[in-house]
Design a protein around this motif. Structure first.
Motif, short mmCIF file in Angstrom:
data_model
loop_
_atom_site.label_atom_id
_atom_site.label_comp_id
_atom_site.label_asym_id
_atom_site.label_seq_id
_atom_site.Cartn_x
_atom_site.Cartn_y
_atom_site.Cartn_z
N ALA A 186 0.87 -1.19 0.05
CA ALA A 186 0.10 0.10 -0.06
C ALA A 186 0.86 1.13 -0.11
CB ALA A 186 -1.01 0.17 1.21
N GLU A 187 0.29 2.29 -0.56
CA GLU A 187 0.79 3.74 -0.72
C GLU A 187 0.95 4.22 0.68
OE1 GLU A 187 1.23 1.99 -4.33
OE2 GLU A 187 -0.58 2.48 -3.43
N GLU A 188 -0.15 3.89 1.36
CA GLU A 188 -0.33 4.78 2.81
C GLU A 188 -1.30 3.90 3.86
OE1 GLU A 188 0.78 6.48 5.26
OE2 GLU A 188 0.42 8.51 4.72
N VAL A 189 -1.14 4.07 5.05
CA VAL A 189 -1.81 3.30 5.95
C VAL A 189 -2.18 4.30 7.15
CG1 VAL A 189 0.29 2.43 7.02
CG2 VAL A 189 -2.04 1.31 7.52
N PHE A 190 -3.42 4.32 7.55
CA PHE A 190 -3.94 4.95 8.47
C PHE A 190 -4.57 4.26 9.60
CE2 PHE A 190 -4.41 7.81 4.84
CZ PHE A 190 -4.16 9.15 5.36
N ILE A 191 -3.83 4.33 10.84
CA ILE A 191 -4.15 3.46 12.09
C ILE A 191 -4.52 4.24 13.30
CG2 ILE A 191 -2.91 1.70 11.24
CD1 ILE A 191 -0.76 2.60 13.13
N PRO A 192 -5.26 3.78 14.16
CA PRO A 192 -5.91 4.64 15.48
C PRO A 192 -4.69 5.09 16.25
CG PRO A 192 -7.18 2.66 15.10
CD PRO A 192 -6.04 2.55 14.11
N GLU A 193 -3.85 4.17 16.37
CA GLU A 193 -2.47 4.72 16.94
C GLU A 193 -1.76 6.06 16.56
OE1 GLU A 193 -3.18 0.16 17.42
OE2 GLU A 193 -3.10 1.91 15.82
N ASP A 194 -1.81 6.32 15.30
CA ASP A 194 -1.27 7.81 14.90
C ASP A 194 -2.60 8.24 13.98
OD1 ASP A 194 0.27 9.48 13.72
OD2 ASP A 194 1.42 8.20 12.50
N GLU A 195 -2.94 9.40 15.01
CA GLU A 195 -3.93 10.45 14.09
C GLU A 195 -3.48 11.41 13.31
OE1 GLU A 195 -7.02 9.80 14.00
OE2 GLU A 195 -7.68 8.24 15.45
N LYS A 196 -2.59 10.71 12.46
CA LYS A 196 -1.98 11.88 11.52
C LYS A 196 -3.01 12.77 10.55
CE LYS A 196 -0.66 8.06 8.55
NZ LYS A 196 0.42 7.33 7.84
N PRO A 197 -2.87 13.72 10.16
CA PRO A 197 -3.97 14.34 9.25
C PRO A 197 -4.49 13.72 7.97
CG PRO A 197 -1.99 15.79 9.38
CD PRO A 197 -1.70 14.64 10.31
N ILE A 198 -5.35 13.84 7.67
CA ILE A 198 -5.86 12.99 6.60
C ILE A 198 -5.43 13.70 5.14
CG2 ILE A 198 -7.96 12.76 4.80
CD1 ILE A 198 -9.74 12.17 7.18
N GLU A 199 -5.19 14.96 5.40
CA GLU A 199 -4.56 15.72 4.23
C GLU A 199 -3.25 15.31 3.76
OE1 GLU A 199 -7.86 17.77 6.12
OE2 GLU A 199 -5.81 17.19 6.92
#
Length: 334
Positions: A200-213
């Motif tokens: 995958a090019e990117e992953v979003f997980i609860p442990e790292d609330e990085k900005p969606i932008e």
């Protein structure tokens, strides 16, 4: 020569145990039930199966299970004992009813296969009525402290990865962005493993609330590098979920973006070998733990060995994702 001790010491004098599955089902639960029944039978101990978890326990839905009753179940998904959530069990009166049935059946200990909510229910039973409880970690989220992996996790990752591979094919053919949501309400273990294994090019997980932008720029860079499609993995527990991430990409890049939520498909299916082996080890260990006089603990596997963790610690302590794997996912996404 490997020495095999077939008879395990039984200082607790256990003659009959009960087993139930509770909360969300996980592939490998049947393998764990099978291990409990057959390990107990090998020691001359009877097993009472409780149907529908704690909901069935406070209604007395119980029956004896023998080795032949669990034949041909190790490969089956779901749980042959069924599972359900119970509001009644959250009350002292409901737990008192369950304890009464266990005593009527002559049960000397209860094995609970499930996650932290199930462990809460078992722990309260033990504290209020003195019935020894052993927890077996059965949840696809892999979020229980005290074990390297939980039963069902490996299969959930493989199921999600299979879907990601198929979506990547169609994404590349249509030059689309696919945002794929996997399970993990409070933990990103599944998302992280799937992201690395699925490229995958990117992953979003609860442990790292990085900005969606942040994903918008990543997608733009991928297009500039000549990628025909991108795969973005999102754990369901990330704020806003996959839909919010997909909307941000569509708005920020103008590229055709599709959101796919895998949902409960990750809980089903035949367990992979790793889950069957883990469930077999832990089911056997749960029986031996009761025979040894253990109570109020979860049996887990850590660094290849069986460990005991007090039930409250399994939900009081957090189990973080691998930061090395998270870094690996970012490095390899270029």
């Amino acid at each position: 020569m490997i020495e095999i001790n077939e008879i395990h010491p039984n200082p607790a004098g256990i003659k009959r145990v009960a087993v139930l599955t509770s909360g969300g089902d996980a592939p490998g639960m049947n393998a764990a039930i099978r291990a409990v029944v057959r390990a107990a039978a090998s020691q001359g101990i009877e097993v009472v199966g409780v149907r529908r978890g704690f909901s069935g326990l406070h209604r007395g839905e119980m029956h004896l299970l023998g080795p032949r009753d669990v034949a041909n179940t190790i490969q089956r998904g779901g749980t042959i004992l069924l599972t359900a959530r119970s509001r009644t069990w959250r009350t002292p009166e409901g737990r008192a009813e369950g304890a009464r049935y266990l005593r009527e059946w002559g049960v000397g200990g209860l094995i609970v296969i499930g996650g932290d909510g199930s462990f809460h229910g078992g722990y309260h039973l033990q504290e209020e009525h003195g019935i020894p409880v052993i927890g077996v970690p059965g949840t696809i989220d892999n979020d229980l402290y005290g074990t390297d992996h939980t039963i069902g996790y490996f299969t959930a990752v493989e199921t999600a990865l299979d879907a990601v591979d198929k979506l990547r094919d169609t994404g590349a053919s249509h030059e689309r962005i696919f945002v794929i949501e996997v399970m993990g309400r409070h933990a990103g273990h599944i998302a992280l493993d799937v992201a690395v294994a699925g490229g995958a090019e990117e992953v979003f997980i609860p442990e790292d609330e990085k900005p969606i932008e942040s994903v918008v720029e990543i997608v733009k860079q991928s297009v500039e590098k000549g990628k025909k499609g991108s795969i973005i993995i999102v754990a369901e527990g990330y704020d806003g979920g996959a839909q919010a991430v997909g909307d941000a990409i569509q708005a920020g890049t103008g590229l055709e973006t599709r959101v796919s939520i895998l949902g409960h498909i990750q809980r089903g299916g035949s367990p992979v070998s790793s889950d069957r082996i883990l469930a077999s080890r832990l089911g056997e260990a749960a029986v031996y733990a009761l025979m040894d006089g253990q109570k109020g603990v979860m049996v887990g596997r850590t660094s290849g060995g069986i460990t005991y963790t007090p039930l409250p610690e399994t939900w009081q302590n957090s189990k973080d994702v691998s930061h090395d794997l998270y870094r690996c996912a970012r490095v390899l996404s270029i």
